[in-house]
Design a protein around this motif. Structure first.
Motif, short mmCIF file in Angstrom:
data_model
loop_
_atom_site.label_atom_id
_atom_site.label_comp_id
_atom_site.label_asym_id
_atom_site.label_seq_id
_atom_site.Cartn_x
_atom_site.Cartn_y
_atom_site.Cartn_z
N VAL A 196 0.85 -1.19 0.00
CA VAL A 196 0.00 0.00 0.00
C VAL A 196 0.89 1.25 0.00
O VAL A 196 1.04 1.95 1.00
CB VAL A 196 -0.97 -0.01 1.19
CG1 VAL A 196 -1.96 1.15 1.09
CG2 VAL A 196 -1.73 -1.33 1.25
N THR A 197 1.51 1.49 -1.15
CA THR A 197 2.39 2.66 -1.30
C THR A 197 2.16 3.40 -2.61
O THR A 197 2.97 4.26 -2.99
CB THR A 197 3.88 2.25 -1.23
OG1 THR A 197 4.18 1.39 -2.34
CG2 THR A 197 4.20 1.52 0.07
N GLU A 198 1.09 3.06 -3.31
CA GLU A 198 0.78 3.71 -4.58
C GLU A 198 0.08 5.04 -4.35
O GLU A 198 -0.61 5.23 -3.35
CB GLU A 198 -0.09 2.81 -5.44
CG GLU A 198 0.55 1.48 -5.83
CD GLU A 198 1.71 1.63 -6.80
OE1 GLU A 198 1.73 2.65 -7.54
OE2 GLU A 198 2.58 0.75 -6.83
N ALA A 199 0.21 5.94 -5.30
CA ALA A 199 -0.43 7.25 -5.19
C ALA A 199 -1.95 7.13 -5.09
O ALA A 199 -2.61 8.01 -4.53
CB ALA A 199 -0.05 8.12 -6.38
N HIS A 256 -3.53 5.01 -3.31
CA HIS A 256 -3.91 4.58 -1.98
C HIS A 256 -4.16 5.78 -1.07
O HIS A 256 -3.63 6.87 -1.33
CB HIS A 256 -2.82 3.67 -1.38
CG HIS A 256 -2.73 2.34 -2.03
ND1 HIS A 256 -1.54 1.76 -2.41
CD2 HIS A 256 -3.69 1.45 -2.40
CE1 HIS A 256 -1.76 0.59 -2.97
NE2 HIS A 256 -3.06 0.38 -2.97
N PRO A 257 -4.96 5.62 0.00
CA PRO A 257 -5.28 6.76 0.87
C PRO A 257 -4.04 7.45 1.43
O PRO A 257 -3.11 6.78 1.90
CB PRO A 257 -6.09 6.10 2.00
CG PRO A 257 -6.68 4.87 1.38
CD PRO A 257 -5.64 4.38 0.41
N TYR A 258 -4.02 8.76 1.35
CA TYR A 258 -2.99 9.65 1.90
C TYR A 258 -1.65 9.59 1.17
O TYR A 258 -0.82 10.49 1.33
CB TYR A 258 -2.72 9.35 3.39
CG TYR A 258 -3.92 9.43 4.29
CD1 TYR A 258 -4.44 10.65 4.68
CD2 TYR A 258 -4.55 8.27 4.77
CE1 TYR A 258 -5.55 10.73 5.52
CE2 TYR A 258 -5.64 8.33 5.61
CZ TYR A 258 -6.14 9.57 5.99
OH TYR A 258 -7.23 9.63 6.82
N VAL A 259 -1.36 8.56 0.42
CA VAL A 259 0.00 8.27 -0.04
C VAL A 259 0.51 9.28 -1.07
O VAL A 259 1.71 9.57 -1.12
CB VAL A 259 0.08 6.82 -0.58
CG1 VAL A 259 1.47 6.54 -1.15
CG2 VAL A 259 -0.25 5.82 0.51
N ALA A 260 -0.37 9.83 -1.89
CA ALA A 260 0.07 10.70 -2.99
C ALA A 260 0.89 11.89 -2.51
O ALA A 260 1.74 12.40 -3.25
CB ALA A 260 -1.14 11.18 -3.78
N PRO A 296 7.59 8.36 -3.77
CA PRO A 296 7.26 7.47 -4.90
C PRO A 296 6.87 6.08 -4.41
O PRO A 296 7.21 5.68 -3.29
CB PRO A 296 8.57 7.44 -5.70
CG PRO A 296 9.29 8.70 -5.33
CD PRO A 296 8.94 8.95 -3.90
N ALA A 297 6.17 5.35 -5.26
CA ALA A 297 5.69 4.01 -4.90
C ALA A 297 6.83 3.14 -4.38
O ALA A 297 7.94 3.14 -4.91
CB ALA A 297 5.05 3.35 -6.12
N GLY A 298 6.54 2.41 -3.31
CA GLY A 298 7.53 1.52 -2.73
C GLY A 298 8.40 2.15 -1.67
O GLY A 298 9.14 1.44 -0.97
#
Length: 400
Positions: free
Chosen positions: A320-323, A325-329, A333-335
Motif C-alpha cells: 500500500v504505497t501507490e499514489a 492509496h489513501p494519503y499516499v500521494a 514514490p511508490a515503494g
C-alpha cells in the motif's frame, strides 16, 4: 470558525512525553506535506514541570511553553486544544476547552470511565451546535493500509463478513522489574492493556467493518501484581515490601464479541506477548475472501480472493504505497515506505479539513464513548465469570 472561514489555527497541546512527540510530529509535518485549507501554528505546549516542558517546546517546535492549562485554554489566541495527558484528566480539560470555544483533539481512550466519556460526548454535542469540533485520536485508522482495508471491505472485497479477529500484543511488561508507571495505576489510566491498546483493536474492528459490537464476553487478568516504585531500584521479592506498589490495572484482556447482525469477533490485548513489540493486527473473513493487516508490517495488506480459480488461490500481499492509496500521494514514490509517525500527520490533515469545512471529524466523541462502553462491558463480563454483557447506554452504571 467553520464553513471555510478559517485562515489559521493556533494550537495548544496539553501534555508531552511519548504522545507529545508523536502529535508534535503531526502538527509540524502535515502543513508541509498536505495543502491544508488553514495555516497551522504550534503556539504553546503545556506541562507541569516548567523546565521539562520548555525543553519539549524547543525540541519539537512549539513557540512557547506554559504550566497552567486553564490559563492557556482561556486565551483568545488559541483555536485548537490537543490533549495528550493521562486519561484521568481528559474529561476536565476537554470539557473546559469545548466550553471555551476551542476545537479539541483528545487521545484515546476518550476517558477513564463511561460517566466521564458521556459527559465529554455531551459537551462535544453542545459545542458542535456552535461550530466547534471534537475528535478522538484513534490514529491507526489513518495508516494508509488500514483505510484501504476499510475501503475494500465497503466495496465488497470479502463479501458477507463471517468472522473478525483482532489483537494488540506488546511485551514491554514481561520484565517483572519494570517500574510502576502511571499506565499501571487505575486512578490515572482507567484500565491497563484493555483500555490502552485494546481500545485500538476495538475501534479498528468497528471502523473497517462498519459494524458496532453489541455484546461481549471476556476475562482480564493482572499477571504481575506488584512492581518497583519509580526510583526505588529493581528486584521484585515476590511479596509486598517497601519500595513496591500494587498494579491496579490489567496486563491482559481476552474477549469475544457479537457485532450487529450476529457476526462473531475475537479480541486480545496484552502486554505479555513475549517478542511482540507493537503487533496490532486484524483479519476479516467473508464468504468471498479475507483481508488481514499487521502494524508490524504497516505498508502491506494480505488479500485472499476465493472468487479466483481454485488452483491459483492464496493470500496475496498488497503493498500500500501507490499514489492511488489513501494519503499516499502526498508522500514518496511508490515503494518508499511510510512509518508509524505518518498517521499523526494524516490525523492533523483530516482534523483541519473538517474544521474548515464545518463538518464533524471522525472518530467523534460519540464514537469514543461507544468504545468506552465496550471496555466497561468487558470489565463487567470478567467480574461476572465471563458472562455475556450487552454494550449499551446502561453501561454507564458499570463504572460505579
Amino acid at each position: 470558525m467553520s464553513g471555510g472561514t478559517v485562515r489559521r489555527l493556533r494550537v495548544a497541546m496539553i501534555g508531552h512525553g511519548f504522545m507529545g512527540a508523536a502529535h508534535s510530529q503531526g502538527w509540524r509535518t502535515a502543513p508541509r506535506v498536505f495543502d491544508l485549507p488553514a495555516a497551522v501554528e504550534m503556539s504553546v505546549i503545556v506541562g507541569r514541570n516548567a523546565d521539562s516542558v520548555a525543553d519539549a517546546a524547543a525540541k519539537w517546535g512549539w513557540a512557547e511553553s506554559a504550566t497552567d492549562w486553564r490559563e492557556v485554554i482561556a486565551r483568545d489566541d488559541i483555536d485548537v486544544v490537543d490533549i495528550v495527558t493521562p486519561g484521568d484528566s481528559h474529561a476536565e480539560i476537554a470539557i473546559a476547552a469545548l466550553e471555551a470555544g476551542k476545537h479539541v483533539l483528545c487521545e484515546k481512550p476518550l476517558a477513564n470511565t463511561v460517566a466521564e466519556a458521556e459527559a465529554m460526548a455531551d459537551a462535544a454535542a453542545r459545542a458542535g451546535a456552535r461550530g466547534i469540533r471534537a475528535m478522538v485520536g484513534f490514529t491507526y485508522r489513518r495508516v494508509p493500509a488500514v483505510t484501504f482495508l476499510r475501503d475494500l471491505i465497503a466495496q465488497g472485497a470479502v463479501g458477507r463478513i463471517a468472522q473478525v479477529r483482532a489483537s494488540y500484543r506488546q511485551d514491554w511488561l514481561v520484565d517483572r522489574d519494570m517500574p510502576l508507571a502511571w499506565r499501571l495505576q487505575k486512578e490515572h489510566a482507567g484500565s491497563g492493556a484493555l483500555g490502552d491498546i485494546g481500545a485500538h483493536a476495538i475501534d479498528l474492528a468497528q471502523f473497517v467493518t462498519g459494524m458496532k459490537l453489541e455484546r461481549v464476553s471476556g476475562v482480564i487478568d493482572t499477571i504481575v501484581k506488584q512492581r518497583p516504585l519509580l526510583g526505588s531500584g529493581s528486584g521484585l521479592s515476590g511479596t509486598a515490601a517497601e519500595g513496591y506498589g500494587e498494579v491496579t490495572v490489567d496486563d491482559v484482556a481476552i474477549f469475544t464479541g457479537r457485532f450487529e447482525g450476529g457476526v462473531l469477533g475475537s479480541f486480545e490485548a496484552t502486554r505479555f506477548a513475549t517478542g511482540r513489540k507493537n503487533a496490532l493486527s486484524i483479519e476479516v473473513s467473508g464468504d468471498q475472501g479475507s483481508l488481514a493487516f499487521d502494524l508490524e508490517d504497516l505498508n502491506a495488506l494480505w488479500f485472499y480472493d476465493r472468487t479466483t480459480p481454485t488452483q491459483t488461490q492464496g493470500f496475496t500481499k498488497i503493498l500500500v504505497t501507490e499514489a492511488e492509496h489513501p494519503y499516499v500521494a502526498a508522500w514518496w514514490p511508490a515503494g518508499h515506505m511510510l512509518g508509524y509517525e505518518h498517521g499523526f500527520s494524516h490525523q492533523v490533515k483530516d482534523l483541519v479539513e473538517a474544521i474548515d469545512a464545518g463538518t464533524d471529524p471522525h472518530p467523534t466523541f460519540a464514537e469514543g464513548l461507544q468504545v468506552q462502553r465496550v471496555l466497561a462491558a468487558v470489565e463487567q463480563s470478567s467480574d461476572r465469570d465471563s458472562s455475556w454483557v450487552r454494550v449499551d447506554e446502561d453501561a454507564l452504571a458499570r463504572t460505579a
